[in-house]
Design an enzyme around this catalytic site. Structure first.
Site, PDB file in Angstrom:
ATOM      1  N   ARG A  64       9.837  19.687  11.899  1.00 24.93           N
ATOM      2  CA  ARG A  64       9.634  18.578  12.845  1.00 24.93           C
ATOM      3  C   ARG A  64      10.958  18.079  13.408  1.00 24.93           C
ATOM      4  O   ARG A  64      11.010  17.517  14.513  1.00 24.93           O
ATOM      5  CB  ARG A  64       8.818  17.464  12.181  1.00 24.93           C
ATOM      6  CG  ARG A  64       7.370  17.865  11.946  1.00 24.93           C
ATOM      7  CD  ARG A  64       6.644  16.879  11.054  1.00 24.93           C
ATOM      8  NE  ARG A  64       7.244  16.739   9.754  1.00 24.93           N
ATOM      9  CZ  ARG A  64       7.042  17.568   8.717  1.00 24.93           C
ATOM     10  NH1 ARG A  64       6.229  18.596   8.845  1.00 24.93           N
ATOM     11  NH2 ARG A  64       7.646  17.353   7.561  1.00 24.93           N
ATOM     12  N   GLU A 101      12.516  17.947  -6.521  1.00 26.23           N
ATOM     13  CA  GLU A 101      11.994  17.301  -7.728  1.00 26.23           C
ATOM     14  C   GLU A 101      11.610  18.375  -8.752  1.00 26.23           C
ATOM     15  O   GLU A 101      11.917  18.273  -9.928  1.00 26.23           O
ATOM     16  CB  GLU A 101      10.795  16.434  -7.351  1.00 26.23           C
ATOM     17  CG  GLU A 101      10.413  15.477  -8.450  1.00 26.23           C
ATOM     18  CD  GLU A 101       9.258  14.584  -8.033  1.00 26.23           C
ATOM     19  OE1 GLU A 101       8.815  14.687  -6.868  1.00 26.23           O
ATOM     20  OE2 GLU A 101       8.803  13.808  -8.888  1.00 26.23           O
TER      21      GLU A 101
HETATM   22  P1  AMP Z   1      13.905  15.542   1.352  1.00 28.38           P
HETATM   23  O1  AMP Z   1      14.806  16.744   1.239  1.00 28.38           O
HETATM   24  O2  AMP Z   1      13.224  15.187   0.064  1.00 28.38           O
HETATM   25  O3  AMP Z   1      14.596  14.343   1.982  1.00 28.38           O
HETATM   26  O4  AMP Z   1      12.726  15.956   2.281  1.00 28.38           O
HETATM   27  C1  AMP Z   1      12.950  15.961   3.605  1.00 28.38           C
HETATM   28  C2  AMP Z   1      12.105  16.964   4.333  1.00 28.38           C
HETATM   29  O5  AMP Z   1      10.756  17.053   3.854  1.00 28.38           O
HETATM   30  C3  AMP Z   1      12.052  16.513   5.736  1.00 28.38           C
HETATM   31  O6  AMP Z   1      12.290  17.636   6.549  1.00 28.38           O
HETATM   32  C4  AMP Z   1      10.677  15.921   5.900  1.00 28.38           C
HETATM   33  O7  AMP Z   1      10.142  16.390   7.108  1.00 28.38           O
HETATM   34  C5  AMP Z   1       9.858  16.410   4.730  1.00 28.38           C
HETATM   35  N1  AMP Z   1       9.192  15.333   3.971  1.00 28.38           N
HETATM   36  C6  AMP Z   1       9.479  14.964   2.689  1.00 28.38           C
HETATM   37  N2  AMP Z   1       8.658  14.006   2.271  1.00 28.38           N
HETATM   38  C7  AMP Z   1       7.837  13.732   3.295  1.00 28.38           C
HETATM   39  C8  AMP Z   1       6.741  12.808   3.490  1.00 28.38           C
HETATM   40  N3  AMP Z   1       6.331  11.974   2.529  1.00 28.38           N
HETATM   41  N4  AMP Z   1       6.133  12.794   4.680  1.00 28.38           N
HETATM   42  C9  AMP Z   1       6.541  13.644   5.675  1.00 28.38           C
HETATM   43  N5  AMP Z   1       7.527  14.521   5.547  1.00 28.38           N
HETATM   44  C10 AMP Z   1       8.176  14.585   4.376  1.00 28.38           C
END
Ligand code: AMP
Length: 176
Positions: A64, A101
Protein backbone atom coordinates in the site's frame (compact mmCIF):
# COMPACT_ATOMS: atom_id res chain seq x y z
CA UNK A 1 -14.50 18.23 3.65
CA UNK A 2 -12.74 21.44 2.66
CA UNK A 3 -11.06 22.99 5.67
CA UNK A 4 -11.23 19.88 7.86
CA UNK A 5 -7.93 18.86 9.48
CA UNK A 6 -6.37 16.09 7.42
CA UNK A 7 -6.22 13.81 10.48
CA UNK A 8 -9.99 14.07 10.72
CA UNK A 9 -10.36 13.32 7.02
CA UNK A 10 -8.24 10.18 7.50
CA UNK A 11 -10.00 9.07 10.68
CA UNK A 12 -13.37 9.15 8.93
CA UNK A 13 -12.10 6.98 6.05
CA UNK A 14 -10.28 4.09 7.73
CA UNK A 15 -12.04 0.76 8.07
CA UNK A 16 -11.24 -1.62 10.92
CA UNK A 17 -11.27 -5.26 9.81
CA UNK A 18 -11.00 -7.65 12.78
CA UNK A 19 -8.98 -10.87 12.46
CA UNK A 20 -7.38 -10.00 9.11
CA UNK A 21 -5.08 -11.37 7.75
CA UNK A 22 -5.02 -13.66 10.79
CA UNK A 23 -6.88 -14.03 14.09
CA UNK A 24 -6.07 -11.33 16.62
CA UNK A 25 -5.01 -8.65 14.11
CA UNK A 26 -7.20 -5.54 13.74
CA UNK A 27 -6.42 -4.56 10.15
CA UNK A 28 -6.58 -0.84 9.34
CA UNK A 29 -7.88 -0.67 5.79
CA UNK A 30 -7.08 2.51 3.83
CA UNK A 31 -9.10 1.61 0.72
CA UNK A 32 -12.06 3.88 1.71
CA UNK A 33 -9.56 6.77 1.89
CA UNK A 34 -8.03 5.89 -1.49
CA UNK A 35 -11.49 5.61 -3.03
CA UNK A 36 -12.42 9.17 -2.08
CA UNK A 37 -10.62 11.43 -4.53
CA UNK A 38 -10.82 14.59 -2.44
CA UNK A 39 -9.60 12.79 0.70
CA UNK A 40 -6.81 10.96 -1.15
CA UNK A 41 -5.70 14.26 -2.71
CA UNK A 42 -5.73 15.99 0.68
CA UNK A 43 -3.47 13.30 2.17
CA UNK A 44 -1.04 13.35 -0.77
CA UNK A 45 -0.78 17.16 -0.72
CA UNK A 46 -0.37 17.15 3.07
CA UNK A 47 2.57 14.71 2.88
CA UNK A 48 4.15 16.35 -0.16
CA UNK A 49 3.75 19.81 1.37
CA UNK A 50 6.03 18.92 4.28
CA UNK A 51 8.85 17.97 1.88
CA UNK A 52 8.64 20.35 -1.07
CA UNK A 53 12.15 21.12 -2.27
CA UNK A 54 13.82 19.09 0.49
CA UNK A 55 13.77 15.52 -0.85
CA UNK A 56 15.16 13.98 -4.04
CA UNK A 57 13.33 10.65 -4.18
CA UNK A 58 10.36 8.93 -2.54
CA UNK A 59 10.46 5.29 -1.40
CA UNK A 60 7.23 3.31 -1.21
CA UNK A 61 7.04 0.17 0.92
CA UNK A 62 5.14 -2.80 -0.57
CA UNK A 63 2.28 -2.82 -1.10
CA UNK A 64 0.00 0.00 0.00
CA UNK A 65 2.99 2.28 0.42
CA UNK A 66 3.44 2.12 -3.37
CA UNK A 67 0.09 3.81 -3.94
CA UNK A 68 0.81 6.69 -1.60
CA UNK A 69 4.48 7.10 -2.51
CA UNK A 70 3.78 7.21 -6.24
CA UNK A 71 1.21 9.96 -5.78
CA UNK A 72 3.50 11.95 -3.45
CA UNK A 73 6.44 11.58 -5.86
CA UNK A 74 4.27 12.75 -8.76
CA UNK A 75 3.10 15.76 -6.74
CA UNK A 76 6.72 16.65 -5.86
CA UNK A 77 7.90 16.07 -9.43
CA UNK A 78 10.52 13.51 -8.38
CA UNK A 79 11.08 9.76 -8.78
CA UNK A 80 9.72 6.84 -6.77
CA UNK A 81 11.63 3.73 -5.68
CA UNK A 82 9.86 0.54 -4.55
CA UNK A 83 11.02 -1.48 -1.54
CA UNK A 84 9.63 -4.97 -2.02
CA UNK A 85 9.26 -8.32 -0.37
CA UNK A 86 12.06 -10.71 -1.20
CA UNK A 87 12.21 -12.20 -4.71
CA UNK A 88 10.02 -9.64 -6.50
CA UNK A 89 12.59 -7.24 -7.98
CA UNK A 90 14.27 -8.37 -11.22
CA UNK A 91 17.62 -6.59 -10.90
CA UNK A 92 20.53 -6.82 -8.46
CA UNK A 93 19.23 -6.03 -5.00
CA UNK A 94 20.29 -4.96 -1.54
CA UNK A 95 18.34 -6.68 1.21
CA UNK A 96 17.63 -6.45 4.94
CA UNK A 97 16.14 -9.01 7.30
CA UNK A 98 14.26 -7.92 10.39
CA UNK A 99 12.38 -9.55 13.22
CA UNK A 100 8.63 -9.78 13.41
CA UNK A 101 6.61 -10.72 16.49
CA UNK A 102 6.96 -14.32 15.30
CA UNK A 103 9.82 -15.03 12.89
CA UNK A 104 11.64 -12.83 10.43
CA UNK A 105 10.94 -10.97 7.19
CA UNK A 106 13.15 -9.68 4.39
CA UNK A 107 12.83 -6.66 2.11
CA UNK A 108 14.79 -5.64 -0.98
CA UNK A 109 15.58 -2.60 -3.08
CA UNK A 110 17.37 -2.37 -6.41
CA UNK A 111 21.05 -1.76 -5.68
CA UNK A 112 21.28 1.05 -8.24
CA UNK A 113 18.16 2.96 -7.20
CA UNK A 114 19.77 5.52 -4.85
CA UNK A 115 22.96 7.59 -4.97
CA UNK A 116 25.09 8.70 -2.00
CA UNK A 117 23.84 11.99 -0.57
CA UNK A 118 20.35 11.77 -2.05
CA UNK A 119 17.62 12.87 0.37
CA UNK A 120 14.99 10.17 0.66
CA UNK A 121 11.40 10.29 1.89
CA UNK A 122 10.08 6.89 3.06
CA UNK A 123 6.30 6.42 2.74
CA UNK A 124 3.97 3.70 4.00
CA UNK A 125 0.32 3.42 5.00
CA UNK A 126 0.59 2.05 8.54
CA UNK A 127 3.41 2.03 11.11
CA UNK A 128 2.85 -0.94 13.42
CA UNK A 129 5.93 -2.42 15.14
CA UNK A 130 8.16 -0.28 12.92
CA UNK A 131 10.28 -3.22 11.77
CA UNK A 132 9.56 -2.69 8.08
CA UNK A 133 10.18 1.06 8.16
CA UNK A 134 13.36 0.66 10.25
CA UNK A 135 14.74 -1.96 7.83
CA UNK A 136 13.89 0.35 4.92
CA UNK A 137 15.82 3.19 6.56
CA UNK A 138 18.80 0.83 7.00
CA UNK A 139 18.64 -0.07 3.31
CA UNK A 140 18.61 3.63 2.37
CA UNK A 141 21.55 4.44 4.62
CA UNK A 142 23.54 1.44 3.38
CA UNK A 143 23.72 3.19 -0.01
CA UNK A 144 25.04 6.46 1.44
CA UNK A 145 21.70 8.19 0.83
CA UNK A 146 20.01 10.06 3.69
CA UNK A 147 16.60 9.50 5.26
CA UNK A 148 15.01 12.95 5.15
CA UNK A 149 11.69 11.76 6.53
CA UNK A 150 9.41 8.83 7.23
CA UNK A 151 5.73 9.50 6.52
CA UNK A 152 2.83 7.23 7.42
CA UNK A 153 -0.89 7.84 7.27
CA UNK A 154 -1.52 5.94 10.49
CA UNK A 155 0.68 5.09 13.49
CA UNK A 156 -0.45 2.35 15.85
CA UNK A 157 1.05 3.97 18.95
CA UNK A 158 0.96 1.07 21.43
CA UNK A 159 3.02 -1.15 19.10
CA UNK A 160 6.11 1.02 19.62
CA UNK A 161 7.13 1.62 16.02
CA UNK A 162 8.28 5.16 16.74
CA UNK A 163 10.85 3.91 19.26
CA UNK A 164 12.10 1.27 16.83
CA UNK A 165 12.79 4.04 14.31
CA UNK A 166 15.07 5.76 16.82
CA UNK A 167 16.12 9.20 15.63
CA UNK A 168 14.56 8.94 12.15
CA UNK A 169 12.22 11.90 11.54
CA UNK A 170 8.77 10.26 11.60
CA UNK A 171 5.50 12.00 10.87
CA UNK A 172 2.11 10.29 11.17
CA UNK A 173 -1.02 12.04 9.99
CA UNK A 174 -3.03 10.15 12.61
CA UNK A 175 -1.90 8.21 15.70
CA UNK A 176 -4.22 5.80 17.45
P1 AMP B 1 5.45 -3.16 10.95
O1 AMP B 1 6.74 -3.62 10.31
O2 AMP B 1 5.02 -4.02 12.10
O3 AMP B 1 5.46 -1.68 11.31
O4 AMP B 1 4.33 -3.39 9.89
C1 AMP B 1 4.21 -2.48 8.91
C2 AMP B 1 3.66 -3.06 7.64
O5 AMP B 1 2.60 -4.01 7.85
C3 AMP B 1 3.10 -1.93 6.88
O6 AMP B 1 3.54 -2.06 5.55
C4 AMP B 1 1.61 -2.05 7.04
O7 AMP B 1 1.02 -1.86 5.79
C5 AMP B 1 1.34 -3.45 7.54
N1 AMP B 1 0.53 -3.51 8.77
C6 AMP B 1 0.95 -3.92 10.00
N2 AMP B 1 -0.04 -3.92 10.88
C7 AMP B 1 -1.13 -3.47 10.23
C8 AMP B 1 -2.50 -3.24 10.60
N3 AMP B 1 -2.95 -3.46 11.84
N4 AMP B 1 -3.34 -2.77 9.67
C9 AMP B 1 -2.89 -2.53 8.40
N5 AMP B 1 -1.65 -2.75 7.99
C10 AMP B 1 -0.76 -3.22 8.88
Amino acid sequence: MAGLPVAQVVAARLRDVPDFPKPGVLFKDITPLLGDGAAFGAVVRDVAGRHTGSVDVVIGIEARGFILAAAVAFDLGIGMVPVRKVGKLPGTTLSRSYTLEYGTAQIEMHADSLRPGQRVLVVDDVLATGGTAAATCELVESTGALVAGVEVVLELGPLGGRARLGAQPLHAILTV
